[in-house]
Design a protein around this motif. Structure first.
Motif, short mmCIF file in Angstrom:
data_model
loop_
_atom_site.label_atom_id
_atom_site.label_comp_id
_atom_site.label_asym_id
_atom_site.label_seq_id
_atom_site.Cartn_x
_atom_site.Cartn_y
_atom_site.Cartn_z
N MET A 118 0.85 -1.19 0.00
CA MET A 118 0.00 0.00 0.00
C MET A 118 0.89 1.25 0.00
SD MET A 118 -3.09 0.71 2.59
CE MET A 118 -4.14 2.06 2.35
N LYS A 119 0.50 2.23 -0.81
CA LYS A 119 1.29 3.46 -0.92
C LYS A 119 0.99 4.37 0.27
CE LYS A 119 1.57 3.81 -5.91
NZ LYS A 119 1.29 4.67 -7.06
N SER A 120 2.00 5.11 0.65
CA SER A 120 1.80 6.10 1.71
C SER A 120 1.16 7.35 1.10
CB SER A 120 3.13 6.47 2.36
OG SER A 120 3.93 7.20 1.45
N THR A 121 0.67 8.20 1.95
CA THR A 121 0.04 9.44 1.48
C THR A 121 1.04 10.29 0.70
OG1 THR A 121 -1.41 9.43 3.41
CG2 THR A 121 -1.21 11.49 2.22
N ARG A 122 2.28 10.32 1.14
CA ARG A 122 3.31 11.10 0.46
C ARG A 122 3.56 10.54 -0.94
NH1 ARG A 122 8.30 12.77 3.76
NH2 ARG A 122 7.14 14.69 3.89
N GLN A 123 3.58 9.20 -1.08
CA GLN A 123 3.80 8.58 -2.39
C GLN A 123 2.62 8.83 -3.31
OE1 GLN A 123 4.40 4.58 -1.00
NE2 GLN A 123 6.61 4.64 -1.41
N GLU A 124 1.40 8.76 -2.76
CA GLU A 124 0.21 9.03 -3.57
C GLU A 124 0.20 10.48 -4.04
OE1 GLU A 124 -3.28 7.92 -1.43
OE2 GLU A 124 -2.72 5.80 -1.38
N THR A 125 0.56 11.39 -3.15
CA THR A 125 0.60 12.81 -3.51
C THR A 125 1.62 13.05 -4.62
OG1 THR A 125 -0.03 13.40 -1.26
CG2 THR A 125 0.93 15.14 -2.61
N ALA A 126 2.79 12.44 -4.49
CA ALA A 126 3.83 12.59 -5.51
C ALA A 126 3.37 12.01 -6.84
CB ALA A 126 5.12 11.92 -5.06
N HIS A 127 2.70 10.86 -6.79
CA HIS A 127 2.20 10.23 -8.01
C HIS A 127 1.17 11.14 -8.70
CE1 HIS A 127 0.70 7.23 -10.78
NE2 HIS A 127 -0.51 7.42 -10.31
N LEU A 128 0.23 11.69 -7.93
CA LEU A 128 -0.78 12.58 -8.50
C LEU A 128 -0.16 13.85 -9.07
CD1 LEU A 128 -3.64 12.23 -5.87
CD2 LEU A 128 -3.62 11.34 -8.20
N ARG A 129 0.82 14.41 -8.36
CA ARG A 129 1.50 15.61 -8.83
C ARG A 129 2.20 15.34 -10.16
NH1 ARG A 129 4.57 16.66 -4.59
NH2 ARG A 129 6.28 15.43 -5.45
N ASP A 130 2.88 14.18 -10.25
CA ASP A 130 3.56 13.82 -11.49
C ASP A 130 2.57 13.59 -12.63
OD1 ASP A 130 5.93 14.02 -10.12
OD2 ASP A 130 6.14 11.83 -9.82
N ALA A 131 1.45 12.95 -12.31
CA ALA A 131 0.43 12.68 -13.32
C ALA A 131 -0.16 13.99 -13.85
CB ALA A 131 -0.67 11.79 -12.75
N LEU A 132 -0.44 14.93 -12.95
CA LEU A 132 -0.98 16.22 -13.38
C LEU A 132 0.04 17.02 -14.18
CD1 LEU A 132 -2.97 17.30 -10.20
CD2 LEU A 132 -3.91 16.64 -12.41
N ALA A 133 1.29 16.94 -13.80
CA ALA A 133 2.35 17.66 -14.51
C ALA A 133 2.54 17.13 -15.92
CB ALA A 133 3.66 17.57 -13.73
N SER A 134 2.20 15.87 -16.14
CA SER A 134 2.39 15.28 -17.47
C SER A 134 1.27 15.65 -18.44
CB SER A 134 2.50 13.76 -17.36
OG SER A 134 1.25 13.21 -17.00
N LEU A 135 0.19 16.27 -17.94
CA LEU A 135 -0.89 16.68 -18.84
C LEU A 135 -0.42 17.81 -19.73
CD1 LEU A 135 -3.93 16.65 -16.38
CD2 LEU A 135 -3.43 15.00 -18.19
N PRO A 136 -0.81 17.82 -21.02
CA PRO A 136 -0.32 18.85 -21.94
C PRO A 136 -0.83 20.25 -21.60
CG PRO A 136 -1.94 17.46 -23.02
CD PRO A 136 -1.67 16.85 -21.67
N GLU A 137 -2.06 20.36 -21.12
CA GLU A 137 -2.63 21.65 -20.77
C GLU A 137 -3.77 21.42 -19.80
OE1 GLU A 137 -5.77 22.46 -24.30
OE2 GLU A 137 -3.67 22.63 -24.84
N PRO A 138 -4.22 22.46 -19.12
CA PRO A 138 -5.34 22.28 -18.20
C PRO A 138 -6.59 21.80 -18.94
CG PRO A 138 -4.32 24.42 -17.88
CD PRO A 138 -3.70 23.80 -19.10
N VAL A 139 -7.35 20.99 -18.29
CA VAL A 139 -8.58 20.46 -18.88
C VAL A 139 -9.70 21.45 -18.60
CG1 VAL A 139 -10.23 18.56 -18.80
CG2 VAL A 139 -7.79 18.10 -18.53
#
Length: 61
Positions: free
Chosen positions: A1-22
Motif C-alpha cells: 500500500m502506498k503512503s500518502t506522500r507517495q500518492e501525492t507525488a504520483h498525482l502531482r507527477d500525473a498532473l504535470a504530465s498533462l499537456p494543458e489544463p482540462v
C-alpha cells in the motif's frame, strides 16, 4: 500500500504530465451546454425586462 506522500507525488507527477489544463466545458455533454446557455439567456432577459418596468404596448396602424 502506498503512503500518502507517495500518492501525492504520483498525482502531482500525473498532473504535470498533462499537456494543458482540462476545460470542464469540454467534458460537458451538449445537452448540458444548451441548458447552461438557456440559464444565461433567462438571466439576461430578467435583467433586461424587469417586472417592475413592463414594456408598454403600442398601437399598430
Amino acid at each position: 500500500m502506498k503512503s500518502t506522500r507517495q500518492e501525492t507525488a504520483h498525482l502531482r507527477d500525473a498532473l504535470a504530465s498533462l499537456p494543458e489544463p482540462v476545460d470542464l466545458h469540454d467534458l460537458m455533454p451538449p445537452a448540458d451546454r444548451w441548458r447552461e446557455q438557456d440559464d444565461f439567456l433567462e438571466e439576461a432577459l430578467e435583467e433586461t425586462f424587469p417586472a417592475s418596468d413592463p414594456i408598454s404596448p403600442s398601437r399598430v396602424r
